[in-house]
Design a protein around this motif. Sequence first.
Motif, PDB file in Angstrom:
ATOM      1  N   THR A  51       0.798  -1.066  -0.245  1.00 38.96           N
ATOM      2  CA  THR A  51      -0.309  -0.044   0.042  1.00 38.96           C
ATOM      3  C   THR A  51       1.070   0.926  -0.176  1.00 38.96           C
ATOM      4  OG1 THR A  51      -1.804  -1.082   1.311  1.00 38.96           O
ATOM      5  CG2 THR A  51      -1.630   1.717   1.503  1.00 38.96           C
ATOM      6  N   PRO A  52       0.789   2.257  -1.106  1.00 36.15           N
ATOM      7  CA  PRO A  52       1.509   3.095  -0.993  1.00 36.15           C
ATOM      8  C   PRO A  52       1.246   4.189   0.460  1.00 36.15           C
ATOM      9  CG  PRO A  52      -0.142   2.860  -2.836  1.00 36.15           C
ATOM     10  CD  PRO A  52      -0.202   1.986  -2.089  1.00 36.15           C
ATOM     11  N   LEU A  53       2.640   4.833   0.674  1.00 31.46           N
ATOM     12  CA  LEU A  53       2.391   5.333   2.166  1.00 31.46           C
ATOM     13  C   LEU A  53       1.529   7.026   1.976  1.00 31.46           C
ATOM     14  CD1 LEU A  53       6.094   5.784   2.769  1.00 31.46           C
ATOM     15  CD2 LEU A  53       4.675   4.274   4.317  1.00 31.46           C
ATOM     16  N   ALA A  54       1.074   7.287   0.682  1.00 27.74           N
ATOM     17  CA  ALA A  54       0.385   8.215   0.826  1.00 27.74           C
ATOM     18  C   ALA A  54      -0.839   8.047   0.885  1.00 27.74           C
ATOM     19  CB  ALA A  54       0.581   9.191  -0.966  1.00 27.74           C
ATOM     20  N   SER A  55      -1.502   6.250   0.937  1.00 27.90           N
ATOM     21  CA  SER A  55      -2.529   6.293   0.721  1.00 27.90           C
ATOM     22  C   SER A  55      -3.484   6.846   1.943  1.00 27.90           C
ATOM     23  CB  SER A  55      -2.482   4.302   0.740  1.00 27.90           C
ATOM     24  OG  SER A  55      -4.054   4.445   0.905  1.00 27.90           O
ATOM     25  N   PRO A  56      -5.097   6.952   1.447  1.00 28.10           N
ATOM     26  CA  PRO A  56      -5.601   7.361   2.547  1.00 28.10           C
ATOM     27  C   PRO A  56      -5.358   6.922   3.946  1.00 28.10           C
ATOM     28  CG  PRO A  56      -6.942   7.796   0.555  1.00 28.10           C
ATOM     29  CD  PRO A  56      -5.322   7.399   0.580  1.00 28.10           C
ATOM     30  N   VAL A  57      -5.932   5.028   3.543  1.00 30.58           N
ATOM     31  CA  VAL A  57      -5.237   4.523   4.983  1.00 30.58           C
ATOM     32  C   VAL A  57      -4.473   4.751   5.851  1.00 30.58           C
ATOM     33  CG1 VAL A  57      -5.172   2.396   3.707  1.00 30.58           C
ATOM     34  CG2 VAL A  57      -6.083   1.989   5.977  1.00 30.58           C
ATOM     35  N   VAL A  58      -2.954   4.861   4.974  1.00 30.65           N
ATOM     36  CA  VAL A  58      -2.050   5.034   5.513  1.00 30.65           C
ATOM     37  C   VAL A  58      -1.742   6.321   6.452  1.00 30.65           C
ATOM     38  CG1 VAL A  58       0.700   4.971   5.196  1.00 30.65           C
ATOM     39  CG2 VAL A  58      -0.734   3.215   3.988  1.00 30.65           C
ATOM     40  N   ARG A  59      -2.048   7.295   5.600  1.00 29.16           N
ATOM     41  CA  ARG A  59      -2.080   8.306   6.152  1.00 29.16           C
ATOM     42  C   ARG A  59      -2.948   8.453   7.710  1.00 29.16           C
ATOM     43  NH1 ARG A  59      -3.001  10.782   1.469  1.00 29.16           N
ATOM     44  NH2 ARG A  59      -4.951  11.565   2.330  1.00 29.16           N
ATOM     45  N   THR A  60      -4.113   8.072   7.793  1.00 28.31           N
ATOM     46  CA  THR A  60      -4.801   7.604   8.619  1.00 28.31           C
ATOM     47  C   THR A  60      -4.325   7.422  10.304  1.00 28.31           C
ATOM     48  OG1 THR A  60      -7.215   8.128   7.076  1.00 28.31           O
ATOM     49  CG2 THR A  60      -7.575   7.226   9.093  1.00 28.31           C
ATOM     50  N   ALA A  61      -3.894   5.957   9.390  1.00 29.15           N
ATOM     51  CA  ALA A  61      -3.418   4.942  10.505  1.00 29.15           C
ATOM     52  C   ALA A  61      -2.482   6.085  11.332  1.00 29.15           C
ATOM     53  CB  ALA A  61      -2.635   3.566   9.747  1.00 29.15           C
ATOM     54  N   ARG A  62      -1.564   6.509  10.817  1.00 29.77           N
ATOM     55  CA  ARG A  62      -0.102   7.867  10.803  1.00 29.77           C
ATOM     56  C   ARG A  62      -0.624   7.684  12.512  1.00 29.77           C
ATOM     57  NH1 ARG A  62       4.936   7.909   7.367  1.00 29.77           N
ATOM     58  NH2 ARG A  62       5.842   8.152   9.088  1.00 29.77           N
ATOM     59  N   ARG A  63      -1.789   9.377  11.210  1.00 30.46           N
ATOM     60  CA  ARG A  63      -2.218   9.947  12.114  1.00 30.46           C
ATOM     61  C   ARG A  63      -2.961   9.321  13.204  1.00 30.46           C
ATOM     62  NH1 ARG A  63      -3.547  12.279   7.465  1.00 30.46           N
ATOM     63  NH2 ARG A  63      -5.918  11.283   8.163  1.00 30.46           N
ATOM     64  N   SER A  64      -3.685   8.962  13.725  1.00 31.37           N
ATOM     65  CA  SER A  64      -4.831   7.815  14.689  1.00 31.37           C
ATOM     66  C   SER A  64      -3.362   6.922  15.866  1.00 31.37           C
ATOM     67  CB  SER A  64      -5.460   6.416  14.584  1.00 31.37           C
ATOM     68  OG  SER A  64      -5.788   5.974  15.792  1.00 31.37           O
ATOM     69  N   ILE A  65      -1.862   6.336  15.426  1.00 24.31           N
ATOM     70  CA  ILE A  65      -0.873   6.612  15.663  1.00 24.31           C
ATOM     71  C   ILE A  65      -0.527   7.693  17.007  1.00 24.31           C
ATOM     72  CG2 ILE A  65       1.313   4.596  15.989  1.00 24.31           C
ATOM     73  CD1 ILE A  65       0.523   3.264  13.968  1.00 24.31           C
ATOM     74  N   ALA A  66      -0.891   8.798  16.087  1.00 22.36           N
ATOM     75  CA  ALA A  66       0.339   9.808  16.944  1.00 22.36           C
ATOM     76  C   ALA A  66      -0.484  10.165  17.754  1.00 22.36           C
ATOM     77  CB  ALA A  66       0.796  10.608  16.297  1.00 22.36           C
ATOM     78  N   SER A  67      -1.817   9.994  17.855  1.00 25.35           N
ATOM     79  CA  SER A  67      -2.730  10.719  19.024  1.00 25.35           C
ATOM     80  C   SER A  67      -2.912  10.057  20.251  1.00 25.35           C
ATOM     81  CB  SER A  67      -4.501  11.289  17.756  1.00 25.35           C
ATOM     82  OG  SER A  67      -4.805   9.885  17.739  1.00 25.35           O
ATOM     83  N   VAL A  68      -3.329   8.614  19.537  1.00 25.00           N
ATOM     84  CA  VAL A  68      -3.231   7.798  21.003  1.00 25.00           C
ATOM     85  C   VAL A  68      -1.328   7.574  21.308  1.00 25.00           C
ATOM     86  CG1 VAL A  68      -3.774   4.763  21.623  1.00 25.00           C
ATOM     87  CG2 VAL A  68      -4.642   5.796  19.179  1.00 25.00           C
ATOM     88  N   LEU A  69      -0.625   7.611  20.847  1.00 29.61           N
ATOM     89  CA  LEU A  69       0.744   7.797  21.538  1.00 29.61           C
ATOM     90  C   LEU A  69       1.768   8.811  21.371  1.00 29.61           C
ATOM     91  CD1 LEU A  69       1.611   4.333  20.652  1.00 29.61           C
ATOM     92  CD2 LEU A  69       0.841   4.992  23.210  1.00 29.61           C
ATOM     93  N   THR A  70       1.507  10.032  21.788  1.00 30.29           N
ATOM     94  CA  THR A  70       2.095  11.350  22.058  1.00 30.29           C
ATOM     95  C   THR A  70       3.254  10.756  21.881  1.00 30.29           C
ATOM     96  OG1 THR A  70       1.658  11.703  23.888  1.00 30.29           O
ATOM     97  CG2 THR A  70       0.089  12.681  22.466  1.00 30.29           C
ATOM     98  N   ASP A  71       4.052  10.031  21.999  1.00 35.48           N
ATOM     99  CA  ASP A  71       5.433   9.439  22.535  1.00 35.48           C
ATOM    100  C   ASP A  71       6.269   8.026  21.294  1.00 35.48           C
ATOM    101  OD1 ASP A  71       4.525   7.305  23.568  1.00 35.48           O
ATOM    102  OD2 ASP A  71       5.978   7.783  24.924  1.00 35.48           O
ATOM    103  N   ALA A  72       5.169   7.626  20.755  1.00 33.41           N
ATOM    104  CA  ALA A  72       5.179   6.593  19.843  1.00 33.41           C
ATOM    105  C   ALA A  72       5.978   7.378  18.527  1.00 33.41           C
ATOM    106  CB  ALA A  72       3.959   6.205  18.880  1.00 33.41           C
ATOM    107  N   THR A  73       7.389   6.543  17.986  1.00 35.47           N
ATOM    108  CA  THR A  73       7.778   6.617  16.745  1.00 35.47           C
ATOM    109  C   THR A  73       6.864   5.509  15.683  1.00 35.47           C
ATOM    110  OG1 THR A  73       9.667   6.934  17.936  1.00 35.47           O
ATOM    111  CG2 THR A  73       9.558   6.312  15.225  1.00 35.47           C
ATOM    112  N   VAL A  74       5.864   6.354  14.759  1.00 37.36           N
ATOM    113  CA  VAL A  74       5.398   5.632  13.984  1.00 37.36           C
ATOM    114  C   VAL A  74       6.347   4.998  12.267  1.00 37.36           C
ATOM    115  CG1 VAL A  74       3.491   5.685  12.165  1.00 37.36           C
ATOM    116  CG2 VAL A  74       2.881   7.097  14.448  1.00 37.36           C
TER     117      VAL A  74
END
Length: 141
Positions: A51-74
């Motif tokens: 799945t391309p990194l620019a795909s909406p599902v990848v962008r959404t997952a990255r934003r979600s992870i960052a919002s749940v774990l503010t100190d996470a490295t995605v």
Amino acid sequence: MRSKDERALLREAEQVLGLVRQAAEEENRRWNSTAVTVAVKLIGDRRAGLTPLASPVVRTARRSIASVLTDATVNVTGEHTDSNVAMSPGVPAVILSGGGEGGNSHSRSAWYKPVNAYVGPQNALPTLLTQVGIKDVTEPS
């Protein structure tokens, strides 16, 4: 055998099978026998996909992870699971961590500790809701 590239996967399979056949032939020569044979049985076929990194599902997952774990490295890495079934014909898919810690996957020494296991569902839900939308609230991404 695993790969994100279908051609590389097929080459790897042929190489491995060639080595297995060669080993059987060598063993038979060593013992002047024909007792060692090779039978190949396909037990699973998960085509390679990405799945391309620019795909909406990848962008959404990255934003979600960052919002749940503010100190996470995605990290965006290639893994090989049933998501390849979707990705191989071009359907965007991601694999989300279920939370916890683990190692040695797909082996007899696999292990799992439920450390912060709540993080998996907390990440999966907003990712899913963003993708499908919420009736009368948001449109699907």
